[in-house]
Structure formats: C-alpha cells, structure tokens
Design a protein around this motif. Structure first.
Motif, mmCIF file in Angstrom:
data_model
loop_
_atom_site.group_PDB
_atom_site.id
_atom_site.type_symbol
_atom_site.label_atom_id
_atom_site.label_comp_id
_atom_site.label_asym_id
_atom_site.label_seq_id
_atom_site.Cartn_x
_atom_site.Cartn_y
_atom_site.Cartn_z
ATOM 1 N N MET A 1 44.663 45.293 33.553
ATOM 2 C CA MET A 1 45.557 46.433 33.645
ATOM 3 C C MET A 1 45.362 47.260 34.825
ATOM 4 S SD MET A 1 45.240 47.423 29.684
ATOM 5 C CE MET A 1 46.219 48.920 29.926
ATOM 6 N N ILE A 2 43.966 47.441 35.170
ATOM 7 C CA ILE A 2 43.989 48.256 36.331
ATOM 8 C C ILE A 2 44.364 47.549 37.749
ATOM 9 C CG2 ILE A 2 42.093 49.215 38.011
ATOM 10 C CD1 ILE A 2 40.558 49.824 35.485
ATOM 11 N N THR A 3 44.142 46.345 37.890
ATOM 12 C CA THR A 3 44.523 45.488 39.099
ATOM 13 C C THR A 3 46.098 45.441 39.187
ATOM 14 O OG1 THR A 3 44.122 43.283 37.922
ATOM 15 C CG2 THR A 3 42.434 44.376 39.386
ATOM 16 N N ALA A 4 46.599 45.463 38.020
ATOM 17 C CA ALA A 4 48.172 45.140 38.005
ATOM 18 C C ALA A 4 48.890 46.698 38.643
ATOM 19 C CB ALA A 4 48.661 45.303 36.396
ATOM 20 N N ILE A 5 48.187 47.668 38.627
ATOM 21 C CA ILE A 5 48.580 48.683 39.301
ATOM 22 C C ILE A 5 48.646 48.635 40.887
ATOM 23 C CG2 ILE A 5 48.435 51.422 39.872
ATOM 24 C CD1 ILE A 5 47.160 51.647 37.137
ATOM 25 N N SER A 6 47.598 47.874 41.372
ATOM 26 C CA SER A 6 47.431 47.482 42.907
ATOM 27 C C SER A 6 48.415 46.417 43.118
ATOM 28 C CB SER A 6 46.114 47.440 43.165
ATOM 29 O OG SER A 6 45.642 46.070 42.866
ATOM 30 N N GLY A 7 48.803 45.695 42.330
ATOM 31 C CA GLY A 7 49.602 44.590 42.698
ATOM 32 C C GLY A 7 48.835 43.156 43.271
ATOM 33 N N HIS A 8 47.539 43.209 43.140
ATOM 34 C CA HIS A 8 46.936 42.433 43.585
ATOM 35 C C HIS A 8 45.882 41.696 42.712
ATOM 36 C CE1 HIS A 8 48.816 42.450 47.789
ATOM 37 N NE2 HIS A 8 48.620 43.724 47.632
ATOM 38 N N GLY A 9 45.604 40.298 42.444
ATOM 39 C CA GLY A 9 44.770 39.869 41.700
ATOM 40 C C GLY A 9 43.402 39.615 42.371
ATOM 41 N N PRO A 10 42.201 39.247 41.933
ATOM 42 C CA PRO A 10 40.885 38.925 42.582
ATOM 43 C C PRO A 10 40.978 37.565 43.385
ATOM 44 C CG PRO A 10 40.545 38.809 40.456
ATOM 45 C CD PRO A 10 42.093 39.246 40.383
ATOM 46 N N TYR A 11 42.036 36.826 42.847
ATOM 47 C CA TYR A 11 41.871 35.502 43.314
ATOM 48 C C TYR A 11 43.038 35.013 44.401
ATOM 49 C CZ TYR A 11 38.833 35.120 39.219
ATOM 50 O OH TYR A 11 37.807 35.465 38.340
ATOM 51 N N GLU A 12 43.558 36.015 44.619
ATOM 52 C CA GLU A 12 44.763 36.004 45.539
ATOM 53 C C GLU A 12 44.366 35.746 46.866
ATOM 54 O OE1 GLU A 12 47.797 38.740 44.610
ATOM 55 O OE2 GLU A 12 47.852 38.230 42.435
ATOM 56 N N PHE A 13 44.897 34.921 47.748
ATOM 57 C CA PHE A 13 44.571 34.893 49.269
ATOM 58 C C PHE A 13 45.929 35.592 49.846
ATOM 59 C CE2 PHE A 13 42.085 31.499 47.409
ATOM 60 C CZ PHE A 13 40.905 31.643 48.101
ATOM 61 N N ASN A 14 45.404 36.479 50.793
ATOM 62 C CA ASN A 14 46.544 37.283 51.495
ATOM 63 C C ASN A 14 46.526 37.099 52.931
ATOM 64 O OD1 ASN A 14 47.751 38.876 49.350
ATOM 65 N ND2 ASN A 14 45.542 39.336 49.011
ATOM 66 N N GLU A 15 46.732 35.800 53.585
ATOM 67 C CA GLU A 15 46.600 35.636 54.944
ATOM 68 C C GLU A 15 47.391 36.358 55.923
ATOM 69 O OE1 GLU A 15 47.479 31.624 55.842
ATOM 70 O OE2 GLU A 15 46.159 30.723 54.308
ATOM 71 N N SER A 16 48.211 37.169 55.478
ATOM 72 C CA SER A 16 49.162 38.125 56.193
ATOM 73 C C SER A 16 48.254 39.306 56.487
ATOM 74 C CB SER A 16 50.499 38.525 55.560
ATOM 75 O OG SER A 16 50.195 38.905 54.296
ATOM 76 N N ALA A 17 47.372 39.516 55.654
ATOM 77 C CA ALA A 17 46.387 40.739 55.837
ATOM 78 C C ALA A 17 45.296 40.667 56.846
ATOM 79 C CB ALA A 17 46.031 41.278 54.439
ATOM 80 N N LEU A 18 45.310 39.317 57.319
ATOM 81 C CA LEU A 18 44.178 39.313 58.473
ATOM 82 C C LEU A 18 44.694 39.007 59.755
ATOM 83 C CD1 LEU A 18 42.258 36.099 56.310
ATOM 84 C CD2 LEU A 18 41.730 38.552 56.224
ATOM 85 N N ASN A 19 43.625 38.959 60.786
ATOM 86 C CA ASN A 19 43.977 38.957 62.122
ATOM 87 C C ASN A 19 43.520 37.913 62.766
ATOM 88 O OD1 ASN A 19 44.274 39.180 64.801
ATOM 89 N ND2 ASN A 19 43.430 41.165 64.992
ATOM 90 N N ALA A 20 44.219 36.618 62.647
ATOM 91 C CA ALA A 20 43.882 35.343 62.931
ATOM 92 C C ALA A 20 43.343 35.270 64.260
ATOM 93 C CB ALA A 20 44.814 34.415 62.905
ATOM 94 N N ALA A 21 43.740 36.077 65.279
ATOM 95 C CA ALA A 21 43.548 35.752 66.564
ATOM 96 C C ALA A 21 41.970 36.356 66.765
ATOM 97 C CB ALA A 21 44.447 36.479 67.627
#
Length: 261
Positions: free
Chosen positions: A1-21
């Motif tokens: 319920m708490i993570t539903a507020i943030s919109g992200h789960g603990p197992y989701e990979f978010n490559e767009s939030a990383l600096n690949a370079a």
C-alpha cells in the motif's frame, strides 16, 4: 500500500533513471533523488530505493518480532520451570543453557545458515536466531522465579491445593510480566541488527527479497560514487534499532519507578 503511493515496486528496473555513460550510476544528484524516486534508485539496476526500503522494513520487522516472540515463549517457559521446580529439572535446563551459551553464536549461525538449503529464508532465520538466543531470557526468568517461589502468595496457593503448573503460570508469571515486556522490547532491535548483519554477510535474506543488510552490502562498492545508496538503508537500520532500544530503556525505567512507588 505504501509503495503504491510512490508508483514503484521493489523489483521494477528503471533504466531511464540511470546514467549509462557514467557506468550506470543514478542520473541526477544525491543518488537520483527526485519527485519520481523519493530516495533515489539502485546503481546499474535502477530499482526504486524507497520501495526496497519499505519492503526491507517488512522483512526486518517480521524476523525481529517473530524471533522475539519465539525466544520469549521458550525462555520464559523453561526459565520458570527451572526456577520453580529446581532439582533435576533445573539441572537439565541449566545444562542445556550452558551448552548453548558456550557456543560462539554468530559463527554457528553463519555456519548453519550456509549449510542448510535456501527454503523459506525468513523462517529459517527466525528458527536459528531463536535456538541461540532464548537462553538469555531463561537465565533472568529462572533467577526471578526462584526468588518469587518462596513468597507468601505462592505459599497461599500451595495451601489452597493449587498444582505446580497452576502456580507457575497463574501466580508467578503475572509477577514477571514487567521483566518479560522489557526484555522482549530490547530483544527486537538485537534481532533486527543480527538479521541485517547476517544478510550483509550473504547468509541471511537472499535476493531478490529486499533486506536492509543486503542493501548495505550491495552499496559498499558504490559508497564513493553514490553515497546516498549506502547512507539511506544504513540510516533506517540505525534509527529502527535506536528507537526500539530507547523504548526498551524507557519501559525499564518506568517499570522500576512504578515498582518502587
């Protein structure tokens, strides 16, 4: 319920939030902390740190409270039986306590958890922690039971025809409630810290299940590039252990003051 507020789960990979370079470190300042990722993200994987902190709290609290409950029941029951009956019962229980207390508990926990199959890891941790920890509670309860066994209300219960088990659990146990509550409150932070240490060493909670100790271990190679990834789980672990410790100390002082009054 708490993570539903943030919109992200603990197992989701978010490559767009990383600096690949930059080798996969979080994009943005302070480990990628933003309106979308409140505590930043995990380097190289991009999993939301807030979600993993929340799920890690559930694991740590579940193990800490469950181990405390099992330890308290075992320690109080065996300690009262040893203190009240004395004789051979006391000798047997005391020798078991001496045997377990002679072991270097942490080393044997690591050895046992490394040898047994993965299975339900939180349950295994509760069992192992309880086996090596109930003796401390039993020692204290045994001593207090021995002092209570000669009190007038126990003699009155004997005279009224009450059986030994009835006296133990209906007369003596209520008089130990303050000690039991304080010891249980102080045991929770100890178990939470022990679970975190075992997970840090790789024999506790296993990935992908989040654990604060596991998060700290994962963050060690990144402490210079992303210090927030190291600091946030460490801060939550410290504050949780500190809070329970303060609560236990205050309960102990309050009970002592009430007892003197």
């Amino acid at each position: 319920m708490i993570t539903a507020i943030s919109g992200h789960g603990p197992y989701e990979f978010n490559e767009s939030a990383l600096n690949a370079a930059a080798g996969g470190i979080p994009a943005g300042p302070a480990g990628g902390i933003s309106a979308d990722h409140w505590f930043g993200v995990e380097p190289q994987k991009g999993r939301d740190t807030f979600a993993r902190i929340v799920y890690g709290a559930r694991v740590s609290m579940l193990i800490g409270i469950s181990a405390t409950a099992v330890t308290t029941v075992l320690g109080v029951t065996l300690g009262m039986l040893a203190g009240f009956f004395g004789g051979r019962v006391d000798q047997i229980i005391s020798r078991i306590m001496d045997f377990l207390m002679a072991f270097p508990a942490l080393i044997f926990m690591i050895a046992v958890l490394s040898a047994i199959p993965q299975g339900n890891r939180p349950m295994l941790l509760v069992i192992v922690l309880s086996i090596f920890s109930w003796t401390h509670t039993a020692r204290v309860i045994r001593g207090q039971t021995m002092s209570l066994a000669n009190r007038e209300f126990v003699e009155a219960a004997h005279a009224s025809g009450a059986g030994p088990l009835t006296i133990t659990f209906k007369e003596i146990l209520p008089n130990l409630s303050g000690t039991v509550i304080v010891m249980a409150t102080l045991a929770v932070p100890r178990f939470i810290a022990t679970e975190a240490g075992l997970s840090f060493l790789g024999v506790g909670v296993t990935p992908p299940t989040p654990s604060w100790g596991q998060m700290i271990a994962t963050a060690v190679p990144w402490y210079s590039a992303d210090p927030m990834f190291f600091a946030i789980p460490g801060m939550f672990l410290f504050l949780t252990v500190f809070s329970f410790t303060v609560l236990g100390d205050n309960l102990q002082q309050a009970w002592a003051t009430g007892g003197r009054a």
